[in-house]
Motif scaffolding. Structure first.
Motif, PDB file in Angstrom:
ATOM      1  N   GLU A   7      44.713  34.729  46.525  1.00  0.00           N
ATOM      2  CA  GLU A   7      45.113  33.617  45.896  1.00  0.00           C
ATOM      3  C   GLU A   7      46.105  33.065  44.667  1.00  0.00           C
ATOM      4  O   GLU A   7      45.636  32.371  43.477  1.00  0.00           O
ATOM      5  CB  GLU A   7      43.750  32.729  45.661  1.00  0.00           C
ATOM      6  N   GLY A   8      46.749  33.982  44.918  1.00  0.00           N
ATOM      7  CA  GLY A   8      48.133  34.268  44.383  1.00  0.00           C
ATOM      8  C   GLY A   8      49.262  34.887  44.216  1.00  0.00           C
ATOM      9  O   GLY A   8      49.539  35.621  45.804  1.00  0.00           O
ATOM     10  N   LYS A  51      48.994  46.158  40.353  1.00  0.00           N
ATOM     11  CA  LYS A  51      48.525  44.987  40.835  1.00  0.00           C
ATOM     12  C   LYS A  51      48.393  44.890  42.718  1.00  0.00           C
ATOM     13  O   LYS A  51      49.660  45.296  43.116  1.00  0.00           O
ATOM     14  CB  LYS A  51      50.314  44.275  40.708  1.00  0.00           C
ATOM     15  N   VAL A  52      47.494  44.097  43.590  1.00  0.00           N
ATOM     16  CA  VAL A  52      47.459  44.423  44.237  1.00  0.00           C
ATOM     17  C   VAL A  52      48.445  43.427  45.533  1.00  0.00           C
ATOM     18  O   VAL A  52      47.741  42.210  44.378  1.00  0.00           O
ATOM     19  CB  VAL A  52      46.288  45.347  44.854  1.00  0.00           C
ATOM     20  N   ARG A  53      49.257  43.789  46.111  1.00  0.00           N
ATOM     21  CA  ARG A  53      49.941  42.305  47.148  1.00  0.00           C
ATOM     22  C   ARG A  53      49.586  41.961  48.743  1.00  0.00           C
ATOM     23  O   ARG A  53      48.970  43.307  49.032  1.00  0.00           O
ATOM     24  CB  ARG A  53      51.394  42.822  46.433  1.00  0.00           C
ATOM     25  N   ASP A  59      41.442  52.070  50.312  1.00  0.00           N
ATOM     26  CA  ASP A  59      40.488  52.213  51.329  1.00  0.00           C
ATOM     27  C   ASP A  59      40.125  52.839  49.815  1.00  0.00           C
ATOM     28  O   ASP A  59      40.233  53.435  49.130  1.00  0.00           O
ATOM     29  CB  ASP A  59      41.197  53.588  51.462  1.00  0.00           C
ATOM     30  N   PHE A  60      38.068  52.478  49.978  1.00  0.00           N
ATOM     31  CA  PHE A  60      37.661  53.198  48.921  1.00  0.00           C
ATOM     32  C   PHE A  60      36.546  53.446  49.515  1.00  0.00           C
ATOM     33  O   PHE A  60      35.732  52.552  50.194  1.00  0.00           O
ATOM     34  CB  PHE A  60      37.225  52.104  47.829  1.00  0.00           C
ATOM     35  N   MET A  61      35.681  54.759  49.908  1.00  0.00           N
ATOM     36  CA  MET A  61      34.841  55.976  49.979  1.00  0.00           C
ATOM     37  C   MET A  61      34.114  55.452  51.569  1.00  0.00           C
ATOM     38  O   MET A  61      33.741  54.409  52.108  1.00  0.00           O
ATOM     39  CB  MET A  61      32.811  54.442  49.415  1.00  0.00           C
ATOM     40  N   GLY A  62      35.598  54.931  52.179  1.00  0.00           N
ATOM     41  CA  GLY A  62      35.361  54.563  53.379  1.00  0.00           C
ATOM     42  C   GLY A  62      35.553  53.310  53.911  1.00  0.00           C
ATOM     43  O   GLY A  62      35.654  52.700  55.559  1.00  0.00           O
ATOM     44  N   GLN A  63      35.940  52.050  53.278  1.00  0.00           N
ATOM     45  CA  GLN A  63      35.821  50.797  52.908  1.00  0.00           C
ATOM     46  C   GLN A  63      37.190  50.604  53.274  1.00  0.00           C
ATOM     47  O   GLN A  63      38.184  51.495  51.967  1.00  0.00           O
ATOM     48  CB  GLN A  63      35.381  49.752  52.571  1.00  0.00           C
ATOM     49  N   LYS A  64      37.661  49.915  54.049  1.00  0.00           N
ATOM     50  CA  LYS A  64      39.184  49.950  53.775  1.00  0.00           C
ATOM     51  C   LYS A  64      39.229  47.786  53.089  1.00  0.00           C
ATOM     52  O   LYS A  64      38.469  47.411  54.227  1.00  0.00           O
ATOM     53  CB  LYS A  64      40.341  49.509  54.981  1.00  0.00           C
ATOM     54  N   ILE A  65      40.068  47.407  52.768  1.00  0.00           N
ATOM     55  CA  ILE A  65      40.656  46.368  52.293  1.00  0.00           C
ATOM     56  C   ILE A  65      41.399  46.000  52.995  1.00  0.00           C
ATOM     57  O   ILE A  65      42.398  46.630  52.227  1.00  0.00           O
ATOM     58  CB  ILE A  65      39.928  46.530  51.025  1.00  0.00           C
ATOM     59  N   THR A  66      41.722  45.117  53.767  1.00  0.00           N
ATOM     60  CA  THR A  66      43.167  44.162  53.972  1.00  0.00           C
ATOM     61  C   THR A  66      43.617  42.961  52.989  1.00  0.00           C
ATOM     62  O   THR A  66      42.709  41.749  53.056  1.00  0.00           O
ATOM     63  CB  THR A  66      43.817  44.771  55.110  1.00  0.00           C
ATOM     64  N   VAL A  67      44.044  43.100  52.037  1.00  0.00           N
ATOM     65  CA  VAL A  67      45.138  41.721  51.179  1.00  0.00           C
ATOM     66  C   VAL A  67      46.024  40.867  52.567  1.00  0.00           C
ATOM     67  O   VAL A  67      46.993  41.188  52.897  1.00  0.00           O
ATOM     68  CB  VAL A  67      45.385  42.514  50.136  1.00  0.00           C
ATOM     69  N   ILE A  68      45.354  39.428  52.582  1.00  0.00           N
ATOM     70  CA  ILE A  68      46.221  38.711  53.714  1.00  0.00           C
ATOM     71  C   ILE A  68      46.487  37.502  52.435  1.00  0.00           C
ATOM     72  O   ILE A  68      45.346  37.367  51.602  1.00  0.00           O
ATOM     73  CB  ILE A  68      45.390  38.721  54.271  1.00  0.00           C
TER      74      ILE A  68
END
Length: 68
Positions: A7-8, A51-53, A59-68
């Motif tokens: 959101e930014g 700063k994640v964009r 990737d953390f402990m087998g979980q992937k976060i994709t920033v959209i």
């Protein structure tokens, strides 16, 4: 895989880990980053204030976060 809608311009890595409920607190988030348990775009990153964009993948402990 978790998709996180940004959101930014960016979100700090620690806040992202908390917002996706992968950690319970900011202190826990700092610890996992310092311990090298978090990958940023495929590489271990120790920066707590990273700063994640849009387009980044965490990737953390087998979980992937994709920033959209």
């Amino acid at each position: 895989m978790i998709e996180f809608k940004l959101e930014g311009e960016f979100i700090p890595l620690i806040q992202l880990l908390k917002a996706t409920s992968l950690v319970q607190s900011g202190g826990e988030a700092q610890t996992v980053v310092e311990d090298g348990l978090v990958k940023y775009n495929g590489k271990v990153d120790f920066r707590k204030r990273l700063k994640v964009r849009v387009g980044d993948v965490i990737d953390f402990m087998g979980q992937k976060i994709t920033v959209i």
